[in-house]
Write a protein that holds these residues in place. Sequence first.
Motif, PDB file in Angstrom:
ATOM      1  N   PHE A 106       0.877  -1.266  -0.038  1.00 30.65           N
ATOM      2  CA  PHE A 106       0.208  -0.104   0.208  1.00 30.65           C
ATOM      3  C   PHE A 106       0.933   1.265   0.020  1.00 30.65           C
ATOM      4  CE2 PHE A 106      -2.664  -3.306   2.293  1.00 30.65           C
ATOM      5  CZ  PHE A 106      -3.707  -3.460   1.367  1.00 30.65           C
ATOM      6  N   PRO A 107       0.737   2.339  -0.897  1.00 30.24           N
ATOM      7  CA  PRO A 107       1.622   3.340  -0.882  1.00 30.24           C
ATOM      8  C   PRO A 107       1.501   4.304   0.342  1.00 30.24           C
ATOM      9  CG  PRO A 107      -0.055   3.089  -2.772  1.00 30.24           C
ATOM     10  CD  PRO A 107      -0.239   2.155  -1.877  1.00 30.24           C
ATOM     11  N   VAL A 108       0.425   4.282   0.978  1.00 29.51           N
ATOM     12  CA  VAL A 108       0.366   5.037   2.506  1.00 29.51           C
ATOM     13  C   VAL A 108       1.418   4.156   3.470  1.00 29.51           C
ATOM     14  CG1 VAL A 108      -1.034   5.561   4.556  1.00 29.51           C
ATOM     15  CG2 VAL A 108      -1.811   5.408   2.191  1.00 29.51           C
ATOM     16  N   THR A 109       1.093   2.980   3.424  1.00 25.47           N
ATOM     17  CA  THR A 109       2.348   2.112   4.351  1.00 25.47           C
ATOM     18  C   THR A 109       3.768   2.676   4.054  1.00 25.47           C
ATOM     19  OG1 THR A 109       0.726   0.279   4.378  1.00 25.47           O
ATOM     20  CG2 THR A 109       2.758  -0.203   5.173  1.00 25.47           C
ATOM     21  N   ILE A 110       3.930   2.504   2.686  1.00 27.00           N
ATOM     22  CA  ILE A 110       5.208   3.145   2.282  1.00 27.00           C
ATOM     23  C   ILE A 110       5.615   4.198   2.864  1.00 27.00           C
ATOM     24  CG2 ILE A 110       6.901   3.377   0.378  1.00 27.00           C
ATOM     25  CD1 ILE A 110       5.180   1.281  -1.057  1.00 27.00           C
ATOM     26  N   LEU A 149       4.382   5.780   5.462  1.00 29.34           N
ATOM     27  CA  LEU A 149       4.507   5.507   6.921  1.00 29.34           C
ATOM     28  C   LEU A 149       5.784   4.985   7.461  1.00 29.34           C
ATOM     29  CD1 LEU A 149       0.921   4.817   7.847  1.00 29.34           C
ATOM     30  CD2 LEU A 149       1.780   7.139   8.058  1.00 29.34           C
ATOM     31  N   HIS A 150       6.214   3.957   6.690  1.00 32.17           N
ATOM     32  CA  HIS A 150       7.507   3.457   7.000  1.00 32.17           C
ATOM     33  C   HIS A 150       8.546   4.327   6.771  1.00 32.17           C
ATOM     34  CE1 HIS A 150       6.061  -1.080   6.814  1.00 32.17           C
ATOM     35  NE2 HIS A 150       5.366  -0.293   7.496  1.00 32.17           N
ATOM     36  N   ASP A 151       8.628   5.135   5.446  1.00 33.33           N
ATOM     37  CA  ASP A 151       9.659   6.066   5.364  1.00 33.33           C
ATOM     38  C   ASP A 151       9.894   7.089   6.489  1.00 33.33           C
ATOM     39  OD1 ASP A 151      10.368   4.492   3.150  1.00 33.33           O
ATOM     40  OD2 ASP A 151       9.154   5.855   1.644  1.00 33.33           O
ATOM     41  N   ALA A 152       8.701   7.306   6.880  1.00 34.56           N
ATOM     42  CA  ALA A 152       8.880   8.431   7.991  1.00 34.56           C
ATOM     43  C   ALA A 152       9.007   7.927   9.524  1.00 34.56           C
ATOM     44  CB  ALA A 152       7.151   9.225   8.210  1.00 34.56           C
ATOM     45  N   GLY A 153       9.156   6.472   9.320  1.00 38.32           N
ATOM     46  CA  GLY A 153       9.781   5.721  10.560  1.00 38.32           C
ATOM     47  C   GLY A 153       8.543   5.109  11.483  1.00 38.32           C
ATOM     48  N   SER A 154       7.293   5.057  10.912  1.00 36.08           N
ATOM     49  CA  SER A 154       6.547   4.406  11.643  1.00 36.08           C
ATOM     50  C   SER A 154       6.302   3.022  11.281  1.00 36.08           C
ATOM     51  CB  SER A 154       5.055   5.017  11.046  1.00 36.08           C
ATOM     52  OG  SER A 154       4.890   6.277  11.371  1.00 36.08           O
TER      53      SER A 154
END
Length: 93
Positions: A1-5, A7-12
């Motif tokens: 999911f693009p949102v997951t990517i 969020l992961h990139d933001a450290g979540s």
Amino acid sequence: FPVTILLHDAGSQTEILDPETHDRIYAATSHFVQMLSFATKNHIKPNNFTLEFCRLQNSPDKMWQEIFFYNQKNLENIFWNFEEKIEEYLIKI
């Protein structure tokens, strides 16, 4: 999911939940607190200590009625557990 990517990139950290688990978690961490806020609206007035809790009292009733309806079973379970704990505390005082 693009949102997951994103969020992961933001450290979540993210986790995908099934709807039942989501509803159970949010009933306990959000929906029940909102229900308590509405129930105590005429009994607790805002002050420095209760400001955040009282802020919830101004949330849109219609939206929350639908959430309460669709998550009723989880809210009832939390309510009965909460009531049990309140009774335990009342006996001690």
